[in-house]
Design an enzyme around this catalytic site. Structure first.
Site, PDB file in Angstrom:
ATOM      1  N   GLN A  73      34.033  44.842  36.828  1.00  0.00           N
ATOM      2  CA  GLN A  73      35.198  45.047  35.982  1.00  0.00           C
ATOM      3  C   GLN A  73      34.930  44.652  34.530  1.00  0.00           C
ATOM      4  OE1 GLN A  73      38.056  46.569  36.491  1.00  0.00           O
ATOM      5  NE2 GLN A  73      37.491  47.111  38.592  1.00  0.00           N
ATOM      6  N   SER A  74      33.716  44.873  34.079  1.00  0.00           N
ATOM      7  CA  SER A  74      33.325  44.484  32.725  1.00  0.00           C
ATOM      8  C   SER A  74      34.115  45.225  31.650  1.00  0.00           C
ATOM      9  CB  SER A  74      31.831  44.763  32.531  1.00  0.00           C
ATOM     10  OG  SER A  74      31.465  44.643  31.184  1.00  0.00           O
ATOM     11  N   ASN A  75      34.796  44.472  30.801  1.00  0.00           N
ATOM     12  CA  ASN A  75      35.459  45.046  29.635  1.00  0.00           C
ATOM     13  C   ASN A  75      34.432  45.572  28.638  1.00  0.00           C
ATOM     14  OD1 ASN A  75      38.222  44.242  30.378  1.00  0.00           O
ATOM     15  ND2 ASN A  75      37.484  42.167  30.025  1.00  0.00           N
ATOM     16  N   CYS A  77      31.451  46.797  29.276  1.00  0.00           N
ATOM     17  CA  CYS A  77      30.883  48.074  29.720  1.00  0.00           C
ATOM     18  C   CYS A  77      31.859  49.218  29.512  1.00  0.00           C
ATOM     19  CB  CYS A  77      30.474  47.969  31.184  1.00  0.00           C
ATOM     20  SG  CYS A  77      28.971  46.978  31.425  1.00  0.00           S
TER      21      CYS A  77
END
Length: 323
Positions: A73-75, A77
């Site tokens: 859930q990387s912001n 990325c």
């Protein structure tokens, strides 16, 4: 000041708002918020400021591919994938986790921006996979650009050095404290550098999301020192120059607890502002606890720097635990 490649696409300046109802609810110092959840790229967030410099550097080097990595859930990325789409670059993301049949939250947006996602089972495996993909891309003839975790390099940190100048130009009384979430260190390093270069007289306090305080301070000091050389003569930061608090991260990265839940609820129900479960939720939980402990003086002003991340509210991992 040295000329620095930058592509202006963030919606700046982001607003600074007062939070009178939250201030009253906590009975503490005057609270302000800097709305970097509204930087405009793919639901906004702090990485957009960094990407203005990182994408400019990539394009200057002739890159046709952005490669980066992070959590599922990387912001970072999500915003990197959006920036690649915006400027016609390919994008490969190395994410820790397993293939999702029904992606949600940030991961759904990664696919919408047409990023290629490569999975690794463990976080510790990402670096090797990133280097493997980078080497393969070089051999194929498409020049790759490796965007560091969180956009946290000397180049990326410049986004938040200039953000301090932006804040000071917005005409508000200088806050006594800036409080924010810190992990890979780029935002923290930029704010520390901007404090020194542009003359901000308050204190910059990072609430650690997942790193021990000593390691975080060393990393941030090194990043701030390296970033300073891009502006002019090197400014040598020491770990003692960096303020950080790691009391709120023992549960580990991305673990949603009662502190995060309360912070998200308080901001939503008192100010109509949404935080995220991983970064701003934890940072706000730390700030709230410090207020209750009397860490800040009643007559001080504390600015919470909102770094975005709200798409994670809709991730399957968190959506059933928010309320």
């Amino acid at each position: 000041m040295n000329p620095i490649p930058r592509i202006h696409f963030a919606h700046l300046p982001t607003a600074i708002e007062e939070m009178p109802r939250l201030t009253a609810a906590l009975g503490g110092p005057k609270l302000l918020i800097k709305r970097d959840d509204q930087t405009g790229l793919a639901f906004g967030g702090n990485k957009t400021r960094k990407l203005e410099f990182l994408v400019a550097e990539a394009k200057e080097q002739g890159a046709c591919l952005l490669i980066s990595g992070g959590a599922m859930q990387s912001n970072h990325c999500r915003q990197t994938a959006a920036a690649a789409a915006k400027f016609g670059l390919d994008c490969i993301l190395v994410l820790a986790g397993t293939h999702q049949e029904e992606p949600t939250g940030n991961l759904l947006l990664d696919f919408l921006f047409d990023a290629d996602v490569v999975w690794v089972e463990k976080r510790e495996e990402r670096d090797a996979k990133l280097q493997e993909i980078y080497a393969t891309a070089q051999e194929s003839g498409c020049k790759p650009y490796l965007v560091p975790y969180g956009g946290s390099s000397a180049t990326g940190a410049l986004g938040y050095a200039f953000a301090v100048d932006e804040m000071l130009r917005q005409g508000i009384h200088h806050p006594d404290w800036i409080v924010f979430g810190t992990s890979s260190g780029g935002t923290h390093a930029g704010l520390a550098l901007g404090q020194r270069v542009f003359g901000y007289r308050g204190k910059v306090l990072g609430i650690s999301i997942d790193e021990p305080e000593g390691k975080l301070k060393r990393n941030v000091a090194a990043l701030a020192s390296d970033a300073s050389e891009k502006l002019g003569p090197r400014i040598q930061f020491s770990p003692e120059d960096i303020l950080a608090n790691d009391r709120y991260c023992p549960a580990g990265y991305g673990i949603f607890g009662e502190g995060e839940r309360e912070a998200i609820t308080l901001f939503a129900q008192n100010e109509g502002i949404l935080l995220d479960p991983v970064y701003t939720g934890r940072a706000a939980a730390g700030m709230i606890d410090l207020i209750r402990q009397g860490f800040f003086k009643k007559d001080e002003t504390v600015l919470f720097w909102h770094t975005g991340g709200q798409p994670a509210l809709f991730a399957e991992k968190y959506q059933n635990d928010i309320l």
